[in-house]
Scaffold this active site. Structure first.
Site, short mmCIF file in Angstrom:
data_model
loop_
_atom_site.label_atom_id
_atom_site.label_comp_id
_atom_site.label_asym_id
_atom_site.label_seq_id
_atom_site.Cartn_x
_atom_site.Cartn_y
_atom_site.Cartn_z
CE1 TYR A 1 -9.28 -3.25 0.63
CE2 TYR A 1 -8.47 -1.18 -0.32
CZ TYR A 1 -8.24 -2.37 0.37
OH TYR A 1 -6.97 -2.68 0.80
CE LYS B 1 -3.89 -2.32 2.34
NZ LYS B 1 -4.77 -2.32 3.54
CD GLU C 1 -8.74 -9.09 -3.68
OE1 GLU C 1 -9.51 -8.68 -2.80
OE2 GLU C 1 -7.58 -9.47 -3.43
CG HIS D 1 -5.11 -6.27 -0.44
ND1 HIS D 1 -6.34 -6.31 0.18
CD2 HIS D 1 -5.19 -7.12 -1.51
CE1 HIS D 1 -7.14 -7.14 -0.49
NE2 HIS D 1 -6.46 -7.63 -1.53
CG ASN E 1 -3.57 -2.62 7.02
OD1 ASN E 1 -3.47 -2.01 5.96
ND2 ASN E 1 -4.55 -3.47 7.27
N1 UDP Z 1 -9.59 -1.09 7.64
C1 UDP Z 1 -9.62 0.04 8.46
N2 UDP Z 1 -10.36 -0.01 9.60
C2 UDP Z 1 -11.05 -1.10 10.00
C3 UDP Z 1 -11.03 -2.23 9.17
C4 UDP Z 1 -10.30 -2.21 7.99
O1 UDP Z 1 -8.99 1.04 8.15
O2 UDP Z 1 -11.69 -1.08 11.06
C5 UDP Z 1 -8.84 -1.05 6.39
C6 UDP Z 1 -7.48 -1.74 6.48
O3 UDP Z 1 -6.58 -1.02 5.64
C7 UDP Z 1 -7.76 -3.11 5.91
C8 UDP Z 1 -8.77 -2.77 4.81
O4 UDP Z 1 -9.57 -1.74 5.39
O5 UDP Z 1 -6.59 -3.72 5.40
C9 UDP Z 1 -9.66 -3.90 4.37
O6 UDP Z 1 -10.27 -4.47 5.51
P1 UDP Z 1 -10.36 -6.06 5.67
O7 UDP Z 1 -11.26 -6.33 6.81
O8 UDP Z 1 -10.68 -6.67 4.36
O9 UDP Z 1 -8.88 -6.44 6.15
P2 UDP Z 1 -7.70 -7.22 5.38
O10 UDP Z 1 -8.34 -8.25 4.49
O11 UDP Z 1 -6.89 -6.20 4.63
O12 UDP Z 1 -6.89 -7.85 6.49
MG MG Z 2 -9.83 -8.07 3.11
#
Ligand code: UDP
Ligand code: MG
Length: 150
Positions: free
Chosen positions: A49, A9, A126, A115, A112
């Site tokens: 997303y 990211k 994706e 992805h 974080n």
């Molecule tokens: N995210 C966030 N706040 C939250 C949950 C998710 O900012 O409470 C962001 C974070 O960057 C995350 C992305 O949204 O990686 C997608 O969320 P997901 O639950 O799909 O997590 P991932 O699959 O990336 O672990």
């Molecule tokens: Mg996810």
């Protein structure tokens, strides 16, 4: 063959962590079959997303992922979706285990770093969103017999 999409990211790129993050995946033995940089536009960010549309973090998330250049990678192999998610760690770096990418490089859920697709079917979708078929390379590695038994 199972495929997963990995995105370093914008924070990973800005912080100069492309090399260390790619290394984490590469040193595990994972096989990268495509790799490129791009700046994800807002429309593509919303599409990627879409599953999170309507959630409180959706708008900031779209802004975050489209805020600067990213590195996109496709990793291929049996079970790679699960294995890459393991190496990436829990979504919230504050809760991610030490030794995972998010646990070792991050502190905040909204920054974080990386992805990774969450299921084989998601991986397929994706990868198709970001790559043309002819961008995915098919090749063998001479050291695969030292990574995989048989
Ligand atoms: N995210 C966030 N706040 C939250 C949950 C998710 O900012 O409470 C962001 C974070 O960057 C995350 C992305 O949204 O990686 C997608 O969320 P997901 O639950 O799909 O997590 P991932 O699959 O990336 O672990
Ligand atoms: Mg996810």
């Amino acid at each position: 063959m199972e495929r997963t999409l990995v995105i370093i990211k914008p924070d990973g790129v800005q912080r100069g962590l492309i090399g260390p993050l790619v290394t984490r995946l590469e040193r595990r033995g994972l096989r990268i079959v495509a790799l490129k940089m791009m700046h994800i536009g807002e429309a593509l960010a919303r599409q990627h997303y879409a599953v999170h549309e309507g959630k409180p973090f959706y708008e900031p998330l779209v802004e975050y992922i489209s805020s600067g250049p990213v590195v996109l990678m496709v990793i291929e192999g049996d079970g790679v979706v699960h294995m890459v998610r393991q190496t990436v760690g829990a979504t919230d770096p504050a809760k991610a285990a030490p030794g995972t990418i998010r646990g070792d490089f991050g502190l905040s859920i909204g920054r974080n770093l990386i992805h990774a697709s969450d299921a084989p079917e998601t991986g397929k979708q994706e990868v198709a969103l970001f790559f043309e078929d002819d961008e995915l390379l098919s090749y063998q590695r001479d050291n695969d017999r030292w990574i995989f038994e048989q």
